[in-house]
Design a protein around this motif. Structure first.
Motif, PDB file in Angstrom:
ATOM      1  N   GLN A   1      49.767  38.082  42.050  1.00 19.96           N
ATOM      2  CA  GLN A   1      49.001  37.380  41.019  1.00 19.96           C
ATOM      3  C   GLN A   1      47.768  36.688  41.597  1.00 19.96           C
ATOM      4  OE1 GLN A   1      49.382  36.937  37.636  1.00 19.96           O
ATOM      5  NE2 GLN A   1      51.154  38.285  37.480  1.00 19.96           N
ATOM      6  N   ASP A   2      47.909  36.083  42.757  1.00 17.30           N
ATOM      7  CA  ASP A   2      46.803  35.304  43.332  1.00 17.30           C
ATOM      8  C   ASP A   2      45.693  36.177  43.911  1.00 17.30           C
ATOM      9  OD1 ASP A   2      48.504  36.115  45.425  1.00 17.30           O
ATOM     10  OD2 ASP A   2      47.940  34.415  46.678  1.00 17.30           O
ATOM     11  N   LYS A   3      45.910  37.489  43.970  1.00 19.24           N
ATOM     12  CA  LYS A   3      44.877  38.399  44.472  1.00 19.24           C
ATOM     13  C   LYS A   3      44.230  39.229  43.363  1.00 19.24           C
ATOM     14  CE  LYS A   3      46.620  38.933  49.156  1.00 19.24           C
ATOM     15  NZ  LYS A   3      46.981  39.893  50.191  1.00 19.24           N
ATOM     16  N   ARG A   4      44.597  38.948  42.133  1.00 22.83           N
ATOM     17  CA  ARG A   4      44.042  39.707  40.999  1.00 22.83           C
ATOM     18  C   ARG A   4      42.637  39.199  40.687  1.00 22.83           C
ATOM     19  NH1 ARG A   4      49.348  40.960  37.203  1.00 22.83           N
ATOM     20  NH2 ARG A   4      50.542  41.819  38.952  1.00 22.83           N
ATOM     21  N   ASN A   5      41.703  40.139  40.612  1.00 28.30           N
ATOM     22  CA  ASN A   5      40.288  39.814  40.399  1.00 28.30           C
ATOM     23  C   ASN A   5      39.730  40.760  39.334  1.00 28.30           C
ATOM     24  OD1 ASN A   5      39.817  42.296  41.618  1.00 28.30           O
ATOM     25  ND2 ASN A   5      39.319  41.425  43.600  1.00 28.30           N
ATOM     26  N   PRO A   6      38.434  40.679  39.039  1.00 29.35           N
ATOM     27  CA  PRO A   6      37.882  41.576  38.005  1.00 29.35           C
ATOM     28  C   PRO A   6      38.104  43.063  38.290  1.00 29.35           C
ATOM     29  CG  PRO A   6      36.364  39.778  38.395  1.00 29.35           C
ATOM     30  CD  PRO A   6      37.456  39.662  39.437  1.00 29.35           C
ATOM     31  N   PHE A   7      38.089  43.473  39.562  1.00 28.83           N
ATOM     32  CA  PHE A   7      38.337  44.892  39.879  1.00 28.83           C
ATOM     33  C   PHE A   7      39.774  45.281  39.531  1.00 28.83           C
ATOM     34  CE2 PHE A   7      34.587  44.088  42.423  1.00 28.83           C
ATOM     35  CZ  PHE A   7      33.877  45.262  42.294  1.00 28.83           C
ATOM     36  N   PHE A   8      40.701  44.358  39.763  1.00 32.51           N
ATOM     37  CA  PHE A   8      42.100  44.603  39.399  1.00 32.51           C
ATOM     38  C   PHE A   8      42.204  44.822  37.892  1.00 32.51           C
ATOM     39  CE2 PHE A   8      45.934  43.004  37.462  1.00 32.51           C
ATOM     40  CZ  PHE A   8      46.920  43.718  38.123  1.00 32.51           C
ATOM     41  N   TYR A   9      41.605  43.906  37.125  1.00 29.30           N
ATOM     42  CA  TYR A   9      41.716  43.997  35.662  1.00 29.30           C
ATOM     43  C   TYR A   9      40.982  45.218  35.107  1.00 29.30           C
ATOM     44  CZ  TYR A   9      43.973  39.518  35.985  1.00 29.30           C
ATOM     45  OH  TYR A   9      44.859  38.519  36.318  1.00 29.30           O
ATOM     46  N   LEU A  10      39.890  45.600  35.741  1.00 27.01           N
ATOM     47  CA  LEU A  10      39.194  46.827  35.347  1.00 27.01           C
ATOM     48  C   LEU A  10      40.115  48.032  35.541  1.00 27.01           C
ATOM     49  CD1 LEU A  10      36.549  48.301  34.510  1.00 27.01           C
ATOM     50  CD2 LEU A  10      36.054  48.478  36.941  1.00 27.01           C
ATOM     51  N   ALA A  11      40.777  48.098  36.696  1.00 23.89           N
ATOM     52  CA  ALA A  11      41.695  49.203  36.967  1.00 23.89           C
ATOM     53  C   ALA A  11      42.879  49.174  36.007  1.00 23.89           C
ATOM     54  CB  ALA A  11      42.183  49.134  38.415  1.00 23.89           C
ATOM     55  N   GLU A  12      43.427  48.001  35.772  1.00 18.71           N
ATOM     56  CA  GLU A  12      44.564  47.876  34.856  1.00 18.71           C
ATOM     57  C   GLU A  12      44.188  48.332  33.446  1.00 18.71           C
ATOM     58  OE1 GLU A  12      47.876  44.519  34.567  1.00 18.71           O
ATOM     59  OE2 GLU A  12      45.953  43.841  33.738  1.00 18.71           O
ATOM     60  N   ASN A  13      43.018  47.901  32.980  1.00 25.85           N
ATOM     61  CA  ASN A  13      42.555  48.309  31.649  1.00 25.85           C
ATOM     62  C   ASN A  13      42.274  49.809  31.591  1.00 25.85           C
ATOM     63  OD1 ASN A  13      42.738  45.715  30.673  1.00 25.85           O
ATOM     64  ND2 ASN A  13      40.591  45.238  31.041  1.00 25.85           N
ATOM     65  N   ALA A  14      41.745  50.369  32.680  1.00 26.70           N
ATOM     66  CA  ALA A  14      41.469  51.809  32.723  1.00 26.70           C
ATOM     67  C   ALA A  14      42.761  52.622  32.653  1.00 26.70           C
ATOM     68  CB  ALA A  14      40.682  52.157  33.977  1.00 26.70           C
ATOM     69  N   MET A  15      43.825  52.150  33.313  1.00 23.28           N
ATOM     70  CA  MET A  15      45.102  52.870  33.255  1.00 23.28           C
ATOM     71  C   MET A  15      45.630  52.878  31.817  1.00 23.28           C
ATOM     72  SD  MET A  15      45.387  53.928  36.252  1.00 23.28           S
ATOM     73  CE  MET A  15      43.732  53.588  36.828  1.00 23.28           C
ATOM     74  N   GLN A  16      45.540  51.727  31.153  1.00 18.38           N
ATOM     75  CA  GLN A  16      46.004  51.653  29.773  1.00 18.38           C
ATOM     76  C   GLN A  16      45.158  52.552  28.867  1.00 18.38           C
ATOM     77  OE1 GLN A  16      48.867  50.041  28.802  1.00 18.38           O
ATOM     78  NE2 GLN A  16      48.499  51.282  26.994  1.00 18.38           N
TER      79      GLN A  16
END
Length: 105
Positions: free
Chosen positions: A57-72
């Motif tokens: 959780q503490d390493k999640r950044n905009p690139f993480f959320y971009l990748a997560e949203n792209a997978m969905q």
């Protein structure tokens, strides 16, 4: 969308390595450093989702959320799997965990 030669008449896939989401396979696969001394091969959208779910959780950044949203979005069919793969690879690059394939290293 590519067709799987191993697809059964009921529409499900016979390939044990691909599972139920064979149409979401990454080409080429993405290799990441998973820990200090190991590599992990991420082969599909569901595999990337699993990897991202385990990201601290503490390493999640905009690139993480971009990748997560792209997978969905790829799961929903909103974007091609290739675009989702690129977003995941960008996350891995930014996180410093992208690794070369052992075949090319």
């Amino acid at each position: 969308m590519r067709r799987n030669a191993a697809a059964r008449k009921d529409g499900r896939c016979n390939s044990p390595s691909s599972g139920a989401f064979w149409w979401m396979d990454f080409t080429p696969n993405v290799w990441v450093r998973d820990g200090e001394f190991s590599l992990r091969e991420v082969v599909s959208v569901p595999d990337a989702v699993e990897f991202l779910d385990g990201w601290p959780q503490d390493k999640r950044n905009p690139f993480f959320y971009l990748a997560e949203n792209a997978m969905q979005a790829a799961i929903n069919g909103s974007i091609p799997v290739d675009e989702a793969r690129e977003a995941f690879e960008s996350f891995c690059t930014e996180a410093g965990i992208l690794a070369a394939s052992p075949d090319t290293a």
